[in-house]
Design an enzyme around this catalytic site. Sequence first.
Site, mmCIF file in Angstrom:
data_model
loop_
_atom_site.group_PDB
_atom_site.id
_atom_site.type_symbol
_atom_site.label_atom_id
_atom_site.label_comp_id
_atom_site.label_asym_id
_atom_site.label_seq_id
_atom_site.Cartn_x
_atom_site.Cartn_y
_atom_site.Cartn_z
ATOM 1 C CE LYS A 147 -1.878 3.064 2.021
ATOM 2 N NZ LYS A 147 -1.709 4.480 1.643
ATOM 3 C CB SER A 206 4.121 9.457 11.085
ATOM 4 O OG SER A 206 2.845 8.857 11.033
ATOM 5 C CD GLU A 224 2.750 11.184 15.244
ATOM 6 O OE1 GLU A 224 3.167 10.919 14.085
ATOM 7 O OE2 GLU A 224 3.459 11.773 16.091
ATOM 8 N N GLY A 234 2.360 4.562 12.984
ATOM 9 C CA GLY A 234 3.039 3.310 13.364
ATOM 10 C C GLY A 234 2.409 2.701 14.617
ATOM 11 C CD GLU A 288 12.969 0.199 9.389
ATOM 12 O OE1 GLU A 288 13.508 1.168 9.947
ATOM 13 O OE2 GLU A 288 13.547 -0.887 9.211
ATOM 14 C CB CYS A 317 13.268 8.157 8.128
ATOM 15 S SG CYS A 317 14.225 7.068 7.069
ATOM 16 C CD GLU A 371 10.559 12.516 11.378
ATOM 17 O OE1 GLU A 371 9.395 12.130 11.565
ATOM 18 O OE2 GLU A 371 11.425 11.810 10.833
#
Length: 481
Positions: A171, A225, A227, A229, A246, A280, A379
């Site tokens: 996806k 992100s 959140e 994740g 990740e 990242c 970040e």
Amino acid sequence: MNRYPALINGEEVNAGASFEDIDPSTGEVLAEVTRGGPQEINDAVAAARQALEGTWRRTRPAERARILRRMSDLMRRDRDRLADLESRDTGKPLRQARADADVAIRYFEFYAGAVEVLYGETIPVSSDVFIYTLREPFGVTGHIIPWNYPLQIGARTVAPALAAGNCCVLKPAEEAPLTAVHLGRIGLEAGLPPGALNVVPGYGEEAGAALAAHPGIDHLSFTGSVEVGALVSKAAADHVIPVTLELGGKSPNLVFADADLGAALPVVVNSIIQNAGQTCSAGSRLLVQAPIHDQLMDEMTARFQKISLGPGPADPDMGPLISATQLERVARYVDLGKSEAHAVAGGGPPDDARLKGGFFFLPTVFDDVPPSAVIAREEIFGPVVAVTSFSDLDEAAQLANGTDFGLVAAVWTRNVSTAHVMAREIRAGQVFVNTYGASGGPEMPFGGVKRSGHGREKGFQGLLEYTQVKTVAMKIELGVA
Ligand code: NAD
């Protein structure tokens, strides 16, 4: 206008609904893309299960390797097309998109080779029991990827999964789904069985959430992100399946007073402007030893002021941010940063009529940033670097470890002991010394600690993560003639 389909069970599927994929360099519509939802995810998971049980799980490793090598050959054939598509879709400079395509090709080559030397173990417990382990695929794996390096990250996650004998549902992010669809087409051309690699574009909260929650998925790999994740992790926990996360970073370059500044500077600058800071592993913090602070800042600011901005396909030093939303986010952080520290370069969008409509932001340097500042801890995911001084090794380690993240760090020094001490003390998944590989080549295991995630992708370790160990113990009748 091109319409990009989903790829399910070897077929191009144009579901009724679609969404507009925006060109970040101009703000105009680049493509119409099929908007997959729960139904398409369901079909893709079913197709993957069928491909898995039909042949793929039992295919000889050498045969899987042959197909993956063919994929890498076809990607090399299409390299310029893939790079052009990636550059348009993400806004990244063409040079960077070409480098991404080359790395994506390498993932298929690397895992084609790696799976042929993936062995189990024998365990010598006693002479009347023969014990061995098998490395088996999980089954159907779900892969949710972000928009910043879709081609590279798509390849990095599906190549080892396929090599290990899994079948995949990929996806891509709604902001940049095009090269993932092309990758799926290449898989079919290379001879993957229909359903072994399905690609379902769509919105995160529709297609992404449906994939994460699907009971037919045996393993999830999520890159994105913190959140989201955490949401994906909760969905995986409901079905008790493993998940690789990740996530984000706030990675520091630590420059000691004895460093070779001529070597360090261009790399430090590139580590934050690469992909407009939307990496990242971006070097978004610069920790500099006090005696060289002023010299480093003068030289760095001068370099920042020379960085050219432009549409990705025009191959500037730096392209736009991915979207209007990302532009707003970066601008918000930078406004806040102005109340926390001194902006010595950049600080807003460029005043350039040629760039109107695109989501551009000037590369920005904040100096004298207190470690407690929001711009030193969160970040930003834009071309913004926060500079803080340190006095000695202890303080350097403390600052380096002073965020919730732990993805990558770089130490710049000529002192071998300083390098070793820092490599040991820094809590991160990768530490570079006198270089900054922005996560390195396909061979190097990559992943985070703390809120940067868990599990490893890349390298041989990345292949192991897509297998589970079965132990077989076989009683031997001793004394048989
Ligand atoms: P994101 O979390 O918003 O989106 C990532 C993916 O998740 C997209 O495909 C999105 O559609 C999907 N998604 C969104 N909501 C979802 C939901 N509710 N359920 C399931 N899926 C959902 O992240 P992003 O903005 O695309 O990417 C930026 C983030 O990714 C940054 O934090 C960056 O550090 C991180 N990142 C990490 C790595 C790494 O390897 N560690 C690499 C690249 C990016």
